[in-house]
Design a protein around this motif. Structure first.
Motif, short mmCIF file in Angstrom:
data_model
loop_
_atom_site.label_atom_id
_atom_site.label_comp_id
_atom_site.label_asym_id
_atom_site.label_seq_id
_atom_site.Cartn_x
_atom_site.Cartn_y
_atom_site.Cartn_z
N ASN A 281 0.89 -0.95 -0.39
CA ASN A 281 0.63 0.03 -0.63
C ASN A 281 0.80 1.57 -0.11
O ASN A 281 2.09 0.70 0.12
CB ASN A 281 -1.16 0.34 1.00
CG ASN A 281 -0.91 -0.19 2.73
OD1 ASN A 281 0.74 0.34 2.54
ND2 ASN A 281 -1.15 -0.17 3.54
N ALA B 46 -12.78 -6.00 -4.56
CA ALA B 46 -12.37 -4.51 -3.39
C ALA B 46 -13.49 -3.77 -3.12
O ALA B 46 -13.45 -3.29 -1.66
CB ALA B 46 -11.08 -4.37 -3.06
N GLY C 254 -9.04 -6.66 5.28
CA GLY C 254 -9.53 -7.33 4.13
C GLY C 254 -9.30 -6.42 2.56
O GLY C 254 -9.66 -7.75 1.73
N ALA C 255 -9.90 -5.32 2.29
CA ALA C 255 -9.64 -4.86 0.77
C ALA C 255 -8.43 -5.80 0.81
O ALA C 255 -8.61 -5.45 -1.02
CB ALA C 255 -9.87 -3.73 1.24
N GLY C 256 -7.18 -4.96 0.98
CA GLY C 256 -5.74 -5.61 0.42
C GLY C 256 -6.18 -7.04 0.31
O GLY C 256 -5.22 -7.11 -0.82
N GLY D 109 -6.99 4.37 -5.34
CA GLY D 109 -7.43 3.46 -6.84
C GLY D 109 -6.11 2.60 -6.61
O GLY D 109 -5.03 2.65 -5.37
N VAL D 110 -5.06 2.27 -7.96
CA VAL D 110 -3.81 1.72 -7.70
C VAL D 110 -2.93 2.28 -9.17
O VAL D 110 -3.83 2.19 -9.42
CB VAL D 110 -4.31 0.13 -8.36
CG1 VAL D 110 -2.99 -0.60 -7.77
CG2 VAL D 110 -5.32 -0.65 -7.28
N VAL E 183 -10.01 -4.42 -8.13
CA VAL E 183 -10.32 -3.04 -7.61
C VAL E 183 -12.29 -3.55 -7.73
O VAL E 183 -12.21 -3.17 -6.71
CB VAL E 183 -10.39 -1.87 -8.56
CG1 VAL E 183 -8.78 -1.47 -8.87
CG2 VAL E 183 -10.74 -1.74 -9.66
N ALA F 159 -17.70 3.04 1.93
CA ALA F 159 -16.89 2.16 2.87
C ALA F 159 -17.94 2.16 3.99
O ALA F 159 -17.85 3.67 4.35
CB ALA F 159 -15.60 2.65 2.86
N THR G 149 -12.96 -1.81 6.10
CA THR G 149 -11.74 -1.86 4.82
C THR G 149 -11.11 -2.75 5.29
O THR G 149 -10.04 -3.45 4.46
CB THR G 149 -10.62 -0.55 4.80
OG1 THR G 149 -10.07 -0.16 5.83
CG2 THR G 149 -11.65 1.08 4.35
N THR H 286 -1.80 -0.56 -3.82
CA THR H 286 -2.92 0.60 -3.71
C THR H 286 -2.27 1.53 -2.45
O THR H 286 -2.56 1.86 -1.80
CB THR H 286 -3.80 -0.90 -2.95
OG1 THR H 286 -2.93 -1.21 -1.81
CG2 THR H 286 -3.00 -1.93 -4.12
N LYS H 287 -3.35 2.27 -2.36
CA LYS H 287 -4.17 3.89 -2.81
C LYS H 287 -5.62 3.80 -2.05
O LYS H 287 -6.02 5.12 -2.13
CB LYS H 287 -3.99 4.63 -3.69
CG LYS H 287 -2.27 4.83 -3.71
CD LYS H 287 -1.89 5.16 -5.13
CE LYS H 287 -2.92 5.70 -5.79
NZ LYS H 287 -2.22 6.78 -7.15
N GLY H 288 -6.28 2.72 -1.55
CA GLY H 288 -7.03 2.67 -0.99
C GLY H 288 -8.37 3.41 -1.76
O GLY H 288 -8.53 2.40 -3.02
N ALA H 289 -9.66 3.92 -1.36
CA ALA H 289 -10.18 4.67 -2.10
C ALA H 289 -9.30 5.24 -3.84
O ALA H 289 -10.58 5.79 -4.82
CB ALA H 289 -11.10 5.98 -1.16
N SER I 231 -10.47 3.49 -8.18
CA SER I 231 -10.76 3.01 -7.29
C SER I 231 -11.96 2.96 -7.83
O SER I 231 -13.01 3.68 -8.61
CB SER I 231 -10.79 3.29 -5.51
OG SER I 231 -9.47 2.83 -5.38
N VAL I 232 -13.01 1.84 -7.38
CA VAL I 232 -14.73 2.04 -7.63
C VAL I 232 -15.12 3.11 -6.52
O VAL I 232 -14.81 2.22 -5.38
CB VAL I 232 -15.65 0.56 -8.29
CG1 VAL I 232 -17.13 1.14 -8.18
CG2 VAL I 232 -15.18 -0.30 -8.76
#
Ligand code: ATP
Length: 288
Positions: free
Chosen positions: A179, A264, A234-236, A210-211, A261, A229, A232, A205-208, A224-225
């Protein structure tokens, strides 16, 4: 093809409390939920729910065979999960009304996975399969070395973060997933940009937000979609398991990222860990 995941298996004990305890304080909890967790187990479940063939390599104690059975119920090959003399790993998680948490981890059986078991498992692997590991078990270097020699793609999800653990796998990692915070820590430790470490694919990965991916030095950003939320946790792991499954099923980089994505994003709308990881039908039905 198969995903070979050397990974942790934890019993997550989650206690809901009005406020987190301070030193010396005894608190009554409002509720207790016990579920399957651990980054390794979460990734195996995610990849299996994404319809990949997944073989988990790990260990539980005598007290934890039900978690091995739970993995089997999710479609994970559990033949290489040993029953060790140590107790099953567990996490004691307290969560207060603001969603703040405290976590105590006991690594137990995750730290005594027999090396000969790792060797036996990987002797069934084929070139082109994917080997995945994280930083919650013993045997990471030995397993990655065997996997690399056998022509597997080696994926490392660098959590819990340790720059030393990543550097110990120098030359063995094909795909590094970390992350944003971990990417910054790795840059500080190495003095190099993460895109210049000689690793073919680096996924940040950058949370909300995106990547960001460096694919042999070429940058690719995937948003990200947008979802509401609620948790979070287990998202990773869901992202990584789904991404590995995409590659394993022969998808290209972008298609695998898009699948990851989406899964997640669904995951962050749910409370819980392994037991609520979405399956492919959830992803298709969500039409994200
Ligand atoms: P965790 O440790 O909480 O499992 P992480 O720190 O390893 O997560 P994140 O970057 O927070 O990883 O999240 C992984 C992926 O999950 C993101 O790249 C994104 O695709 C998805 N994701 C996380 N948070 C959100 C959010 N609020 N909205 C939509 N997608 C999200």
């Amino acid at each position: 093809m198969t995903i070979w995941n050397l990974g942790s298996i934890n019993a997550d004990h989650t206690y809901r409390v009005d406020k987190l305890p301070v030193a010396g304080e005894t608190l009554a909890s409002r509720s207790l939920t016990i579920g399957l967790g651990g980054k390794g187990a979460n990734m195996s479940v995610a990849a299996a729910r994404a319809a990949a063939r997944v073989c988990h390599i790990g260990a539980v104690g005598e007290d934890g065979t039900k978690w091995r059975d739970r993995l089997l119920e999710y479609g994970v090959d559990t033949r290489f999960i040993a029953v060790a003399d140590e107790p099953t790993a567990h996490a004691i998680i307290t969560v207060d009304d603001d969603g703040e948490n405290q976590i105590i981890l006991y690594s137990g059986a995750n730290g005594v996975i027999p090396e000969n078991l790792i060797g036996s498992a990987l002797s069934e692997a084929n070139a082109g399969d994917i080997f995945v590991t994280q930083n919650e078990t013993n045997g990471q270097y030995e397993a990655a070395k065997i996997a690399k020699e056998l022509g597997l793609r080696v994926m490392y999800a660098a959590a819990p973060f340790s720059a030393d653990a990543i550097m110990a796998l120098d030359g063995l990692i094909d795909i590094l997933v970390l992350n944003e915070v971990e990417a910054g820590q790795l840059q500080d430790a190495t003095g190099k940009d993460v895109s210049e470490l000689g690793i073919a694919q680096v996924l940040i990965t950058k949370g909300a937000d995106g990547v960001t991916v460096y694919d042999n030095g070429t940058r690719l950003d995937v948003p990200s979609v947008k979802v509401d939320a609620v948790d979070t946790t287990g998202a990773g792991d869901t992202f990584t398991g789904y991404f590995a499954a995409g590659l394993d099923r022969g998808f290209g980089l972008e298609q695998s990222l898009n699948l990851a994505v989406q899964a997640a994003a669904i995951m962050v709308t749910r409370h819980g860990t392994a037991d609520v990881i979405p399956d492919l039908k959830d992803v298709q039905d969500a039409k994200l």
